[in-house]
Write an enzyme that holds these catalytic residues in place. Structure first.
Site, mmCIF file in Angstrom:
data_model
loop_
_atom_site.group_PDB
_atom_site.id
_atom_site.type_symbol
_atom_site.label_atom_id
_atom_site.label_comp_id
_atom_site.label_asym_id
_atom_site.label_seq_id
_atom_site.Cartn_x
_atom_site.Cartn_y
_atom_site.Cartn_z
ATOM 1 N N TYR A 139 1.085 -1.050 0.025
ATOM 2 C CA TYR A 139 0.174 -0.227 -0.192
ATOM 3 C C TYR A 139 1.722 1.394 0.375
ATOM 4 C CZ TYR A 139 -3.973 3.153 0.983
ATOM 5 O OH TYR A 139 -5.272 3.874 0.881
ATOM 6 N N GLN A 210 -10.627 -0.309 1.172
ATOM 7 C CA GLN A 210 -11.910 -0.987 -0.245
ATOM 8 C C GLN A 210 -10.493 -1.580 -1.329
ATOM 9 O OE1 GLN A 210 -11.942 2.355 -0.451
ATOM 10 N NE2 GLN A 210 -11.622 3.334 -1.869
ATOM 11 N N ASN A 233 -3.950 5.690 6.154
ATOM 12 C CA ASN A 233 -4.383 6.461 6.601
ATOM 13 C C ASN A 233 -4.945 5.719 8.124
ATOM 14 O OD1 ASN A 233 -7.198 5.568 5.503
ATOM 15 N ND2 ASN A 233 -7.272 7.626 4.477
ATOM 16 N N SER A 256 4.540 9.689 12.424
ATOM 17 C CA SER A 256 6.145 9.434 12.079
ATOM 18 C C SER A 256 7.135 10.034 13.548
ATOM 19 C CB SER A 256 6.572 10.316 10.886
ATOM 20 O OG SER A 256 7.920 10.521 10.812
ATOM 21 N N GLN A 278 10.499 15.652 10.294
ATOM 22 C CA GLN A 278 9.385 14.361 10.590
ATOM 23 C C GLN A 278 8.268 15.736 11.052
ATOM 24 O OE1 GLN A 278 9.564 11.366 10.292
ATOM 25 N NE2 GLN A 278 11.502 12.441 9.218
ATOM 26 N N HIS A 281 5.491 15.935 8.211
ATOM 27 C CA HIS A 281 4.402 14.692 7.613
ATOM 28 C C HIS A 281 2.806 15.233 7.595
ATOM 29 C CE1 HIS A 281 7.256 11.297 5.671
ATOM 30 N NE2 HIS A 281 8.226 11.748 6.728
ATOM 31 N N HIS A 347 12.581 6.856 14.460
ATOM 32 C CA HIS A 347 14.171 7.576 14.339
ATOM 33 C C HIS A 347 14.346 7.658 15.078
ATOM 34 C CE1 HIS A 347 11.274 8.004 10.496
ATOM 35 N NE2 HIS A 347 12.286 7.608 9.811
ATOM 36 N N GLU A 434 1.082 -37.165 29.730
ATOM 37 C CA GLU A 434 0.057 -35.478 28.716
ATOM 38 C C GLU A 434 -1.581 -36.411 28.638
ATOM 39 O OE1 GLU A 434 1.275 -33.218 25.462
ATOM 40 O OE2 GLU A 434 2.461 -32.340 26.681
ATOM 41 N N HIS A 439 -0.155 -39.930 20.013
ATOM 42 C CA HIS A 439 0.559 -39.518 19.644
ATOM 43 C C HIS A 439 1.911 -40.866 20.687
ATOM 44 C CE1 HIS A 439 -1.014 -35.507 19.610
ATOM 45 N NE2 HIS A 439 -0.088 -34.808 19.047
#
Length: 457
Positions: A139, A210, A233, A256, A278, A281, A347, A434, A439
């Site tokens: 994305y 979507q 977002n 950020s 920063q 942004h 950062h 167990e 097993h």
């Protein structure tokens, strides 16, 4: 109207420091209930109606009317044409950045991404098989700006890992920053060129919840992927949380962040601009300076006031610094390092004469930038390491995006006949303990001689 950026000024020596510090750090990742419900409805609709729902939501949210999904898919020749059409300087910068990112991730793959095995003393083989994911979706944000660097940072490590198909989604909305776009539906040439350079297989001009739904569930046109990476977002973040389990995701990205540890030796203008890098942004981004030098903090504040008016995104920077920024006077660089570890920033710049002196004290950060010349912006674009980093303190337990995010590991076990005698007895004993007789019996049937089932005469 003049803008002012007034980051909070704190001192660790003040009695009220801890409360003020915690209040400034606080950021809620909780999504608005209305957004959550809308995202849930979109995901359910796309899962049922597929392409038709994607087209409808792209019209509603991005303002793009398309008769079919074919109109929203970018053909490989379009990506190449976008690259060929760039000015030579941009083509060279894109190719050079891509090569550095690729070189870094190839080294990362060699260090940690190979299969391995060994045989023990009885001939049993044990190991690990590393294989790439078949198909991933990346994305690329497109609501407030265009981000070709995000294409490189998501697609290149996937390509290096050996992923067979990389599907990119990027919105091309009719509105940007809350206002009508000058070019509705504009397909940013740098983003398309970056997709060509990074080896993207298919690309669609869709975004939002979507797009996440289409990647997670698949439609008649958009193929279902195994993992989705890349920030977005609140709708994208909510959608990624909801589809996790149907597909993998990288992380839920918050605002950020940059934290600068400074001993006062770096020009104040440099550090002020790093804080801006920063803050620009978005208004929720966080920029913090920690320094034991009070006079230097004052110099940085003066540089902020002087440099801000010339910045094109001055309004965003001013709000970010005023609402979430901080200039913190510490007792020492050691204390600054300790506070940095508590913050675990995305950062972290160590802007000092001796950055290597302080680096061993720093345990939690998405990326550490050592020395005055290492601006965080170089890491964003072309240094090589990935710029998709953990935010909101998650660097305490998370890592940057990397080749390992596009690989999976399968354990290899090949037990020899001799090994079955030793391991079978151990497994049977534990399985009986167990209460799992099948097993135990499965292990015992491979023993020589085969012991009778426990509990039988």
């Amino acid at each position: 109207m003049s803008l002012k950026a007034t980051p909070l000024q704190l001192s660790t020596a003040d009695a009220g420091f801890e409360a003020a510090f915690q209040a400034r750090l606080h950021w809620s990742a909780d999504t608005d209930a209305a957004i959550e419900q809308r995202v849930a409805d979109i995901l359910a609709d796309v899962r049922v109606r597929g392409d038709a729902a994607v087209l409808e939501y792209t019209q509603r949210f991005d303002g793009l009317g398309a008769a079919s999904m074919a109109a929203l898919e970018l053909r490989p020749e379009e990506l190449k044409a976008a690259f060929d059409g760039l000015p030579a300087t941009q083509r060279q910068a894109l190719e050079q950045a891509a090569q550095r990112v690729r070189t870094y991730h190839e080294a990362q793959k060699r260090a940690s991404g190979e299969s391995w095995s060994y045989r023990d003393e009885d001939g049993t083989l044990l190991g690990q098989k590393v294989t790439p994911l078949d198909r991933v979706g990346i994305y690329v944000p497109g609501g407030k700006a265009a981000y070709p660097s995000s294409v490189l940072m998501n697609a290149i490590p996937a390509h290096v890992a050996g992923v067979g198909e990389i599907v990119m989604v990027v919105p091309t909305p009719a509105h940007r920053n809350g206002a009508p776009s000058a070019h509705p539906g504009e397909r940013n040439a740098l983003v398309l060129a970056a997709a060509h350079v990074a080896g993207v297989t298919r690309a669609f001009t869709i975004g939002g919840a979507q797009a996440v739904a289409a990647l997670a569930y698949g439609t008649a046109t958009v193929p279902k992927v195994d993992k989705i990476t890349g920030p977005g977002n609140a709708y994208v973040a909510s959608a990624k949380k909801r589809v996790f389990g149907s597909v993998g995701i990288d992380m839920i990205a918050g605002p950020s962040e940059i934290l600068v540890l400074a001993d006062g030796s770096t020009p104040a203008d440099w550090v002020a601009m790093d804080l801006f890098s920063q803050a620009e942004h978005d208004e929720l981004a966080q920029s913090i300076l920690l320094s034991p030098d009070a006079a230097y903090i004052a110099a940085v504040q003066a540089a902020i006031a002087r440099l801000l008016p010339a910045m094109p995104r001055a309004a965003i920077i001013a709000k970010s610094l005023s609402d979430r920024g901080a200039l913190i006077h510490t007792r020492s660089m050691e204390e600054a390092c300790a506070i940095s570890n508590r913050i675990a920033p995305e950062h972290l710049e160590v802007s000092s004469r001796e950055p290597r002196r302080w680096e061993p004290l720093l345990r939690h950060a998405g990326a550490i930038f050592l020395g005055a010349y290492t601006s965080e912006s170089l890491g964003d674009y072309c240094a090589g390491p990935n710029h998709v980093l953990p935010t909101s303190g998650t660097a305490r337990f998370s890592s940057p995006l990397g080749v390992y995010d596009f690989q999976k590991r399968s354990s290899l076990i090949e037990v020899s006949a001799a090994g079955a005698q030793r391991l079978g007895a151990i497994a049977a004993e534990l399985a009986y303990g167990e209460g799992l007789q099948a097993h135990a019996r499965a292990a015992e049937l491979r023993l020589t001689p085969v012991p009778p089932m426990r509990g039988q005469a």
